[in-house]
Scaffold this motif. Structure first.
Motif, PDB file in Angstrom:
ATOM      1  N   THR A 136      17.178   2.526 -20.301  1.00 38.77           N
ATOM      2  CA  THR A 136      17.809   3.684 -19.666  1.00 38.77           C
ATOM      3  C   THR A 136      17.033   4.163 -18.440  1.00 38.77           C
ATOM      4  O   THR A 136      15.801   4.182 -18.430  1.00 38.77           O
ATOM      5  CB  THR A 136      17.929   4.837 -20.680  1.00 38.77           C
ATOM      6  OG1 THR A 136      18.576   4.346 -21.857  1.00 38.77           O
ATOM      7  CG2 THR A 136      18.748   5.978 -20.107  1.00 38.77           C
ATOM      8  N   GLU A 137      17.786   4.567 -17.409  1.00 34.80           N
ATOM      9  CA  GLU A 137      17.203   5.096 -16.173  1.00 34.80           C
ATOM     10  C   GLU A 137      17.846   6.428 -15.818  1.00 34.80           C
ATOM     11  O   GLU A 137      18.961   6.723 -16.263  1.00 34.80           O
ATOM     12  CB  GLU A 137      17.419   4.102 -15.021  1.00 34.80           C
ATOM     13  CG  GLU A 137      16.768   2.759 -15.251  1.00 34.80           C
ATOM     14  CD  GLU A 137      16.987   1.813 -14.078  1.00 34.80           C
ATOM     15  OE1 GLU A 137      17.653   2.224 -13.107  1.00 34.80           O
ATOM     16  OE2 GLU A 137      16.488   0.677 -14.146  1.00 34.80           O
ATOM     17  N   SER A 142      24.835   5.669 -19.999  1.00 30.94           N
ATOM     18  CA  SER A 142      24.902   4.582 -20.978  1.00 30.94           C
ATOM     19  C   SER A 142      25.275   3.244 -20.355  1.00 30.94           C
ATOM     20  O   SER A 142      25.457   2.264 -21.070  1.00 30.94           O
ATOM     21  CB  SER A 142      25.928   4.934 -22.065  1.00 30.94           C
ATOM     22  OG  SER A 142      25.499   6.043 -22.820  1.00 30.94           O
ATOM     23  N   ASP A 143      25.409   3.192 -19.049  1.00 31.42           N
ATOM     24  CA  ASP A 143      25.822   1.961 -18.394  1.00 31.42           C
ATOM     25  C   ASP A 143      24.610   1.086 -18.092  1.00 31.42           C
ATOM     26  O   ASP A 143      23.956   1.238 -17.058  1.00 31.42           O
ATOM     27  CB  ASP A 143      26.584   2.281 -17.105  1.00 31.42           C
ATOM     28  CG  ASP A 143      27.173   1.033 -16.453  1.00 31.42           C
ATOM     29  OD1 ASP A 143      27.039  -0.054 -17.043  1.00 31.42           O
ATOM     30  OD2 ASP A 143      27.759   1.158 -15.363  1.00 31.42           O
ATOM     31  N   LYS A 164      11.965   4.229 -15.838  1.00 30.08           N
ATOM     32  CA  LYS A 164      12.668   4.158 -17.110  1.00 30.08           C
ATOM     33  C   LYS A 164      12.427   5.447 -17.899  1.00 30.08           C
ATOM     34  O   LYS A 164      11.324   6.010 -17.855  1.00 30.08           O
ATOM     35  CB  LYS A 164      12.179   2.964 -17.937  1.00 30.08           C
ATOM     36  CG  LYS A 164      12.479   1.604 -17.311  1.00 30.08           C
ATOM     37  CD  LYS A 164      13.961   1.311 -17.274  1.00 30.08           C
ATOM     38  CE  LYS A 164      14.240  -0.058 -16.687  1.00 30.08           C
ATOM     39  NZ  LYS A 164      15.683  -0.367 -16.672  1.00 30.08           N
ATOM     40  N   ILE A 165      13.452   5.902 -18.615  1.00 31.97           N
ATOM     41  CA  ILE A 165      13.326   7.117 -19.423  1.00 31.97           C
ATOM     42  C   ILE A 165      13.757   6.829 -20.862  1.00 31.97           C
ATOM     43  O   ILE A 165      14.397   5.818 -21.136  1.00 31.97           O
ATOM     44  CB  ILE A 165      14.175   8.277 -18.837  1.00 31.97           C
ATOM     45  CG1 ILE A 165      15.658   7.872 -18.740  1.00 31.97           C
ATOM     46  CG2 ILE A 165      13.638   8.684 -17.485  1.00 31.97           C
ATOM     47  CD1 ILE A 165      16.574   9.005 -18.283  1.00 31.97           C
ATOM     48  N   PHE A 166      13.385   7.740 -21.756  1.00 32.83           N
ATOM     49  CA  PHE A 166      13.730   7.649 -23.180  1.00 32.83           C
ATOM     50  C   PHE A 166      13.291   6.316 -23.785  1.00 32.83           C
ATOM     51  O   PHE A 166      14.054   5.648 -24.499  1.00 32.83           O
ATOM     52  CB  PHE A 166      15.232   7.862 -23.393  1.00 32.83           C
ATOM     53  CG  PHE A 166      15.750   9.155 -22.834  1.00 32.83           C
ATOM     54  CD1 PHE A 166      15.061  10.345 -23.045  1.00 32.83           C
ATOM     55  CD2 PHE A 166      16.902   9.192 -22.079  1.00 32.83           C
ATOM     56  CE1 PHE A 166      15.522  11.546 -22.533  1.00 32.83           C
ATOM     57  CE2 PHE A 166      17.386  10.385 -21.557  1.00 32.83           C
ATOM     58  CZ  PHE A 166      16.691  11.561 -21.783  1.00 32.83           C
ATOM     59  N   VAL A 167      12.047   5.937 -23.523  1.00 32.11           N
ATOM     60  CA  VAL A 167      11.498   4.690 -24.059  1.00 32.11           C
ATOM     61  C   VAL A 167      10.813   4.988 -25.391  1.00 32.11           C
ATOM     62  O   VAL A 167       9.757   5.631 -25.422  1.00 32.11           O
ATOM     63  CB  VAL A 167      10.488   4.054 -23.075  1.00 32.11           C
ATOM     64  CG1 VAL A 167       9.988   2.724 -23.626  1.00 32.11           C
ATOM     65  CG2 VAL A 167      11.131   3.871 -21.707  1.00 32.11           C
ATOM     66  N   PHE A 378      21.324   6.279 -29.019  1.00 34.04           N
ATOM     67  CA  PHE A 378      20.598   5.168 -28.402  1.00 34.04           C
ATOM     68  C   PHE A 378      21.141   3.811 -28.835  1.00 34.04           C
ATOM     69  O   PHE A 378      21.892   3.702 -29.776  1.00 34.04           O
ATOM     70  CB  PHE A 378      19.083   5.300 -28.562  1.00 34.04           C
ATOM     71  CG  PHE A 378      18.493   5.070 -29.923  1.00 34.04           C
ATOM     72  CD1 PHE A 378      19.237   4.800 -31.043  1.00 34.04           C
ATOM     73  CD2 PHE A 378      17.105   5.128 -30.069  1.00 34.04           C
ATOM     74  CE1 PHE A 378      18.651   4.574 -32.272  1.00 34.04           C
ATOM     75  CE2 PHE A 378      16.501   4.912 -31.293  1.00 34.04           C
ATOM     76  CZ  PHE A 378      17.283   4.632 -32.391  1.00 34.04           C
ATOM     77  N   GLU A 379      20.786   2.788 -28.047  1.00 35.11           N
ATOM     78  CA  GLU A 379      21.380   1.446 -28.162  1.00 35.11           C
ATOM     79  C   GLU A 379      22.868   1.456 -27.844  1.00 35.11           C
ATOM     80  O   GLU A 379      23.621   0.606 -28.318  1.00 35.11           O
ATOM     81  CB  GLU A 379      21.145   0.861 -29.563  1.00 35.11           C
ATOM     82  CG  GLU A 379      19.734   0.460 -29.851  1.00 35.11           C
ATOM     83  CD  GLU A 379      19.291  -0.780 -29.091  1.00 35.11           C
ATOM     84  OE1 GLU A 379      19.727  -1.883 -29.420  1.00 35.11           O
ATOM     85  OE2 GLU A 379      18.506  -0.626 -28.148  1.00 35.11           O
TER      86      GLU A 379
END
Length: 402
Positions: A136-137, A142-143, A164-167, A378-379
Motif C-alpha cells: 500500500t502507498e 486498494s488498487d 509504503k504505508i501500513f506495513v 488488508f490484503e
C-alpha cells in the motif's frame, strides 16, 4: 474434497490450539495495552516453530503457503499440503490472538510472499529471514496496480524510490518484500516484488501507526530514497511479460488471502465459543428446534454459527485448490470476502449478545471485535474482493470492469 481435517495435520492443529490457549491468551491483553512494545515471549515460540518445521514438507507456518510441489492434477492424487497446514495453524493461533500471530517472527505475509513466488535459490537464501510485505502507498487505496514506487535497473542492482504505508511488522522484521514498478508506462505487467533487508542505505522507517486493533503488531510507514537492492533480490522472473500482465506478482495473493481469511475464521470462532460459554445458563442450545421456536438472541447465535461454517469451508477450499495446483484466484477472493465480513459481524454481534460483559475489558470479546476489523481491509478490502470475483465470473479484465 474431504471436509474433515486430514489426519496427518491433527497433531499440528492440536499444538497450535495449545499455543493459542496457553501462550497467546494469557498475554493478549498485556500487549493490547502496550502498543508498539515487542512481545518478547514470541522469541521462544518462534524458535520452537522453526524446529518443528525444519525439514517438514507440511509445515505449520507462512513459509509453507505455496503452489510449489502441489499436485498438478487430480489424476496424480489429491494432495493436502503446505497451504492447508498453514491455514489450519493460522485458524487455531488466531483463536488465541490475531495481533500476536502477526507479530510472530518469520510468520509474516512477506514470508508467505517469498514462499509463493521465489525461485529455488531465493528460497534457500531467504530461509530463516523474517519478512514483512509492503504494498500500500499513500493515495493508491486498494488498487495494487496503481503502485508508484519505482525500481530502476543499475548494473547488478535496482534503485528503489517511493513510500509504503501500513506495513505489518515493518519495523521489527529482518526484511521487507516491496512491490515496485520497473516501468510505469507498461502498467501492471511491470510490477515486481523485491526483498529489501533492513539497514539497506536509503530505506528508513518514518512512522509507527496507532491502531484500533492488532496492537501487538507494529504497523509502519517506510520510505525508499535511492535505495540500492541487489538484482538477485527481485523475486521470481525479472522479465516483464505484458501478456501475463499482473498475474505473476498477484500469485502471491492466491496463497496469502486464504491465510488472512483463516485469521478471520479463528477470531470469529473465539468469539462464538466465549459467547456460548457466557450464555450457557440462559440458552438450552437445542438445534432440533426451528429458529422461530427459540428467542431472538439464540436464533442470532445459530445464524452466526452457520455463517462462520460457510466461511470456514470456503477458506478450506481455496487452500486445498492451491495445494492441488488448481487456479484459485476467484476462490481466494471469495473466501477472503466472506470470512472478513463474517468475522466483523460475528465479533460485534457477540459483544451485543453478551451485553455489558462483552463491552468491558474484563472480557476479550471487545478486543476481538476491534481486532477483526482489519481482516476485512488488508490484503484487499471487501469491495476489491467482490470486484475480483465479478471479473472472474464475467470474464472481464480490470480495464473493462472497474
Amino acid at each position: 474434497m474431504n471436509l474433515e481435517t486430514p489426519k496427518k495435520f491433527a497433531g499440528l492443529k492440536h499444538q497450535a490450539h495449545q499455543v493459542a490457549a496457553n501462550y497467546f491468551r494469557p498475554i493478549s491483553r498485556k500487549y493490547d495495552k502496550a502498543e508498539h512494545a515487542y512481545p518478547k515471549e514470541l522469541d521462544l515460540l518462534a524458535a520452537l516453530l522453526d524446529g518443528m518445521n525444519a525439514g517438514s514438507p507440511d509445515a505449520i507456518g507462512a513459509t509453507s503457503a505455496s503452489k510449489r510441489g502441489a499436485a498438478k492434477s487430480l489424476e496424480e492424487g489429491v494432495k493436502n499440503g503446505g497451504n492447508l497446514s498453514a491455514l489450519l495453524g493460522v485458524m487455531e493461533l488466531c483463536w488465541g490472538d490475531v495481533g500476536l500471530l502477526l507479530a510472530m517472527p518469520r510468520q509474516g505475509l512477506g514470508n508467505a510472499a517469498i514462499a509463493a513466488v521465489a525461485n529455488d535459490e531465493q528460497l534457500q537464501r531467504f530461509s530463516g529471514t523474517w519478512a514483512a510485505m509492503a504494498i500500500t502507498e499513500p493515495g493508491t487505496g486498494s488498487d495494487s496496480a496503481a503502485i508508484r514506487t519505482t525500481a530502476r535497473k543499475d548494473g547488478d542492482h535496482y534503485v528503489l524510490n517511493g513510500e509504503k504505508i501500513f506495513v505489518t511488522s515493518g519495523e521489527r522484521a529482518d526484511s521487507v518484500v516491496v512491490w515496485a514498478t520497473l516501468d510505469k508506462a507498461l502498467g501492471r505487467a511491470a510490477i515486481k516484488s523485491f526483498v529489501v533487508e533492513h539497514g539497506t542505505p536509503g530505506m528508513s522507517v518514518t512512522r509507527l501507526e496507532k491502531k484500533l486493533g492488532i496492537k501487538a503488531s507494529d504497523t509502519a510507514s517506510i520510505s525508499f530514497s535511492d535505495c540500492r537492492v541487489p538484482a538477485a533480490n527481485l523475486l521470481g522472473n525479472p522479465e516483464v511479460d505484458v501478456q501475463k500482465g499482473f498475474a505473476g506478482v498477484m500469485e502471491t495473493f492466491d496463497n496469502t488471502r486464504p491465510l488472512v481469511a483463516g485469521m478471520a475464521i479463528g477470531v470469529a470462532k473465539a468469539s462464538l465459543d466465549r459467547t456460548r460459554e457466557l450464555l450457557k445458563d440462559t440458552f438450552r442450545f437445542d438445534y432440533a428446534k426451528p429458529l422461530l421456536a427459540v428467542n431472538h438472541a439464540e436464533a442470532t447465535l445459530y445464524r452466526l454459527e452457520a455463517e462462520w461454517e460457510a466461511a470456514r469451508l470456503l477458506t478450506l477450499k481455496a487452500a486445498w485448490m492451491a495445494d492441488n495446483k488448481q487456479p484459485n484466484s476467484k476462490e481466494a477472493s471469495i473466501a477472503k470476502a466472506k470470512a472478513g465480513r463474517v468475522a466483523n459481524e460475528v465479533t460485534l454481534k457477540c459483544v451485543e449478545l453478551a451485553g455489558a460483559l462483552g463491552y468491558g475489558e474484563d472480557e476479550l470479546l471487545e478486543k476481538w471485535a476491534r481486532d477483526s476489523k482489519i481482516l476485512d481491509i488488508f490484503e484487499g478490502t471487501q469491495q476489491i474482493q467482490l470486484l475480483i470475483v465479478a471479473r472472474r465470473l464475467l470474464g472481464k479484465s480490470s480495464s473493462e470492469l472497474k
